[in-house]
Design a protein around this motif. Structure first.
Motif, PDB file in Angstrom:
ATOM      1  N   SER A 188      -7.972   4.889  13.571  1.00 49.27           N
ATOM      2  CA  SER A 188      -8.042   5.398  12.195  1.00 49.27           C
ATOM      3  C   SER A 188      -6.771   6.143  11.798  1.00 49.27           C
ATOM      4  O   SER A 188      -6.769   6.890  10.821  1.00 49.27           O
ATOM      5  N   GLN A 189      -5.684   5.930  12.530  1.00 51.18           N
ATOM      6  CA  GLN A 189      -4.425   6.646  12.274  1.00 51.18           C
ATOM      7  C   GLN A 189      -3.461   5.822  11.414  1.00 51.18           C
ATOM      8  O   GLN A 189      -3.253   4.637  11.667  1.00 51.18           O
ATOM      9  N   TYR A 190      -2.888   6.493  10.435  1.00 50.94           N
ATOM     10  CA  TYR A 190      -1.896   5.904   9.533  1.00 50.94           C
ATOM     11  C   TYR A 190      -0.704   6.846   9.493  1.00 50.94           C
ATOM     12  O   TYR A 190      -0.751   7.951  10.022  1.00 50.94           O
ATOM     13  N   CYS A 191       0.373   6.422   8.833  1.00 49.50           N
ATOM     14  CA  CYS A 191       1.530   7.298   8.717  1.00 49.50           C
ATOM     15  C   CYS A 191       2.188   7.120   7.355  1.00 49.50           C
ATOM     16  O   CYS A 191       2.071   6.074   6.720  1.00 49.50           O
ATOM     17  N   TYR A 192       2.864   8.169   6.930  1.00 50.03           N
ATOM     18  CA  TYR A 192       3.707   8.088   5.745  1.00 50.03           C
ATOM     19  C   TYR A 192       5.077   7.593   6.185  1.00 50.03           C
ATOM     20  O   TYR A 192       5.451   7.721   7.342  1.00 50.03           O
ATOM     21  N   THR A 193       5.825   7.057   5.266  1.00 53.77           N
ATOM     22  CA  THR A 193       7.180   6.609   5.582  1.00 53.77           C
ATOM     23  C   THR A 193       8.195   7.548   4.926  1.00 53.77           C
ATOM     24  O   THR A 193       9.239   7.118   4.456  1.00 53.77           O
ATOM     25  N   ARG A 194       7.884   8.818   4.927  1.00 52.58           N
ATOM     26  CA  ARG A 194       8.731   9.803   4.254  1.00 52.58           C
ATOM     27  C   ARG A 194       9.776  10.426   5.162  1.00 52.58           C
ATOM     28  O   ARG A 194      10.768  10.947   4.690  1.00 52.58           O
ATOM     29  N   ASP A 195       9.562  10.413   6.463  1.00 58.49           N
ATOM     30  CA  ASP A 195      10.498  11.027   7.417  1.00 58.49           C
ATOM     31  C   ASP A 195      11.463   9.938   7.891  1.00 58.49           C
ATOM     32  O   ASP A 195      11.166   9.170   8.790  1.00 58.49           O
ATOM     33  N   ARG A 196      12.609   9.864   7.237  1.00 59.82           N
ATOM     34  CA  ARG A 196      13.547   8.784   7.509  1.00 59.82           C
ATOM     35  C   ARG A 196      14.879   9.340   7.986  1.00 59.82           C
ATOM     36  O   ARG A 196      15.225  10.497   7.750  1.00 59.82           O
ATOM     37  N   PHE A 197      15.643   8.498   8.659  1.00 61.11           N
ATOM     38  CA  PHE A 197      17.013   8.834   9.012  1.00 61.11           C
ATOM     39  C   PHE A 197      17.847   7.568   8.917  1.00 61.11           C
ATOM     40  O   PHE A 197      17.319   6.457   8.942  1.00 61.11           O
ATOM     41  N   GLY A 198      19.130   7.718   8.777  1.00 67.79           N
ATOM     42  CA  GLY A 198      20.005   6.569   8.630  1.00 67.79           C
ATOM     43  C   GLY A 198      20.962   6.443   9.801  1.00 67.79           C
ATOM     44  O   GLY A 198      21.326   7.440  10.436  1.00 67.79           O
ATOM     45  N   VAL A 203       0.847  -1.188   0.000  1.00 62.39           N
ATOM     46  CA  VAL A 203       0.000   0.000   0.000  1.00 62.39           C
ATOM     47  C   VAL A 203       0.885   1.241   0.000  1.00 62.39           C
ATOM     48  O   VAL A 203       1.688   1.437   0.912  1.00 62.39           O
ATOM     49  N   THR A 204       0.730   2.059  -1.019  1.00 64.36           N
ATOM     50  CA  THR A 204       1.476   3.310  -1.140  1.00 64.36           C
ATOM     51  C   THR A 204       0.547   4.477  -0.839  1.00 64.36           C
ATOM     52  O   THR A 204      -0.675   4.308  -0.747  1.00 64.36           O
ATOM     53  N   ALA A 205       1.137   5.652  -0.680  1.00 58.26           N
ATOM     54  CA  ALA A 205       0.355   6.844  -0.302  1.00 58.26           C
ATOM     55  C   ALA A 205      -0.807   7.082  -1.252  1.00 58.26           C
ATOM     56  O   ALA A 205      -1.912   7.418  -0.816  1.00 58.26           O
ATOM     57  N   ASP A 206      -0.586   6.896  -2.536  1.00 66.79           N
ATOM     58  CA  ASP A 206      -1.654   7.147  -3.508  1.00 66.79           C
ATOM     59  C   ASP A 206      -2.749   6.081  -3.472  1.00 66.79           C
ATOM     60  O   ASP A 206      -3.828   6.283  -4.035  1.00 66.79           O
ATOM     61  N   ASP A 240      18.818   1.489  -9.601  1.00 69.86           N
ATOM     62  CA  ASP A 240      19.881   0.536  -9.927  1.00 69.86           C
ATOM     63  C   ASP A 240      19.479  -0.898  -9.596  1.00 69.86           C
ATOM     64  O   ASP A 240      20.262  -1.684  -9.056  1.00 69.86           O
ATOM     65  N   GLY A 241      18.219  -1.242  -9.879  1.00 65.74           N
ATOM     66  CA  GLY A 241      17.744  -2.606  -9.679  1.00 65.74           C
ATOM     67  C   GLY A 241      17.420  -2.988  -8.250  1.00 65.74           C
ATOM     68  O   GLY A 241      17.131  -4.154  -7.985  1.00 65.74           O
ATOM     69  N   GLU A 242      17.449  -2.043  -7.323  1.00 66.56           N
ATOM     70  CA  GLU A 242      17.141  -2.311  -5.913  1.00 66.56           C
ATOM     71  C   GLU A 242      15.933  -1.489  -5.480  1.00 66.56           C
ATOM     72  O   GLU A 242      15.719  -0.378  -5.966  1.00 66.56           O
ATOM     73  N   MET A 243      15.166  -2.026  -4.522  1.00 68.88           N
ATOM     74  CA  MET A 243      14.035  -1.268  -3.982  1.00 68.88           C
ATOM     75  C   MET A 243      14.538   0.061  -3.442  1.00 68.88           C
ATOM     76  O   MET A 243      15.580   0.117  -2.790  1.00 68.88           O
ATOM     77  N   ASP A 244      13.784   1.118  -3.690  1.00 72.88           N
ATOM     78  CA  ASP A 244      14.108   2.452  -3.199  1.00 72.88           C
ATOM     79  C   ASP A 244      12.924   2.908  -2.345  1.00 72.88           C
ATOM     80  O   ASP A 244      11.862   3.244  -2.874  1.00 72.88           O
ATOM     81  N   VAL A 245      13.082   2.900  -1.011  1.00 71.21           N
ATOM     82  CA  VAL A 245      11.956   3.227  -0.122  1.00 71.21           C
ATOM     83  C   VAL A 245      11.434   4.634  -0.351  1.00 71.21           C
ATOM     84  O   VAL A 245      10.254   4.896  -0.122  1.00 71.21           O
ATOM     85  N   GLY A 246      12.298   5.540  -0.803  1.00 69.63           N
ATOM     86  CA  GLY A 246      11.848   6.895  -1.105  1.00 69.63           C
ATOM     87  C   GLY A 246      10.893   6.920  -2.279  1.00 69.63           C
ATOM     88  O   GLY A 246       9.920   7.678  -2.297  1.00 69.63           O
ATOM     89  N   LYS A 247      11.158   6.114  -3.267  1.00 65.18           N
ATOM     90  CA  LYS A 247      10.277   6.040  -4.436  1.00 65.18           C
ATOM     91  C   LYS A 247       9.024   5.214  -4.152  1.00 65.18           C
ATOM     92  O   LYS A 247       7.976   5.449  -4.739  1.00 65.18           O
ATOM     93  N   LEU A 248       9.137   4.238  -3.256  1.00 60.20           N
ATOM     94  CA  LEU A 248       7.994   3.378  -2.951  1.00 60.20           C
ATOM     95  C   LEU A 248       6.877   4.166  -2.265  1.00 60.20           C
ATOM     96  O   LEU A 248       5.710   3.999  -2.585  1.00 60.20           O
ATOM     97  N   ASP A 249       7.232   5.025  -1.318  1.00 60.59           N
ATOM     98  CA  ASP A 249       6.264   5.872  -0.612  1.00 60.59           C
ATOM     99  C   ASP A 249       5.150   5.053   0.049  1.00 60.59           C
ATOM    100  O   ASP A 249       3.963   5.374  -0.059  1.00 60.59           O
ATOM    101  N   ALA A 250       5.542   3.989   0.749  1.00 62.95           N
ATOM    102  CA  ALA A 250       4.580   3.134   1.448  1.00 62.95           C
ATOM    103  C   ALA A 250       3.968   3.871   2.636  1.00 62.95           C
ATOM    104  O   ALA A 250       4.540   4.829   3.147  1.00 62.95           O
ATOM    105  N   VAL A 251       2.792   3.419   3.047  1.00 64.10           N
ATOM    106  CA  VAL A 251       2.161   3.949   4.256  1.00 64.10           C
ATOM    107  C   VAL A 251       2.137   2.847   5.302  1.00 64.10           C
ATOM    108  O   VAL A 251       2.244   1.660   4.985  1.00 64.10           O
TER     109      VAL A 251
END
Length: 193
Positions: free
Chosen positions: A178-188, A82-85, A161-172
């Motif tokens: 009834s609360q959900y979250c975006y996975t856009r606020d990340r740190f390494g 499930v992605t944001a859209d 480059d052939g690998e999953m990119d969590v930034g592009k995936l934009d999963a929720v």
């Protein structure tokens, strides 16, 4: 507050509110007669990498739902990411519908033929894990369904480059109620040696 699981009615709100965020398995199945079904589950995770295995846990309270019955009858399911859209569409499929009414139609998403299983994918989801049931564990009020991934469909738009990119995936993710979250606020952080 200290809670004794044997002394409270349910730990659902504590578990669902503290184990956050949870990924969402948007599980598509087909009945033995080929009728498609689609429902979200936030009690979901990767169970193993070798063999690749996913798990989700449908409730049995009030009786088994279509997803659990379909998996028991066919031994197949697809976990769609499930992605944001797709969040609103996913939420629409959580409604209890009369028998024969399509969750795909209600949510405005398209069933697409899978490659290795008869259960359909959600065409709009950028990642779909086609699974064959390995085992179902009875956990009282829920089942734990373990499925071996037999095929994965990944849209190239969510890779770099052939690998999953969590930034592009934009999963929720699911929080509680009834609360959900975006996975856009990340740190390494680098793992220590």
């Amino acid at each position: 507050m200290e809670l004794d699981p044997e002394s409270v009615d349910s730990l659902y709100r504590t578990l669902a509110g503290a184990v956050v965020p949870r990924p969402i398995a948007w599980v598509s199945t087909a009945s033995a007669a080929g009728e498609p079904n689609l429902a979200p589950y936030s009690f979901f995770s990767v169970a193993a990498v070798d063999p690749p295995t996913l798990s989700f846990s449908p409730s049995k309270v009030g009786g088994r739902k279509d997803t659990a019955r379909n998996v028991a009858a066919t031994d197949e399911f697809v976990v769609n990411v499930v992605t944001a859209d797709l969040a609103e569409a996913m939420n629409a499929t959580s409604a209890t519908l009369p028998a024969g009414e399509s969750e795909f139609d209600r949510a405005g998403v398209t069933p697409r033929a899978s490659t290795a299983v008869d259960a359909p994918r959600v065409a709009e989801s950028p990642v779909s894990f086609e699974c064959r049931r390995e085992e179902t564990v009875d956990l009282g009020g829920s089942d734990l369904v373990l499925g071996r991934v037999v095929h994965v469909g990944v849209d190239d738009a969510v890779t770099t480059d052939g690998e999953m990119d969590v930034g592009k995936l934009d999963a929720v993710g699911r929080l509680s109620g009834s609360q959900y979250c975006y996975t856009r606020d990340r740190f390494g952080m680098e793992r220590p040696d």
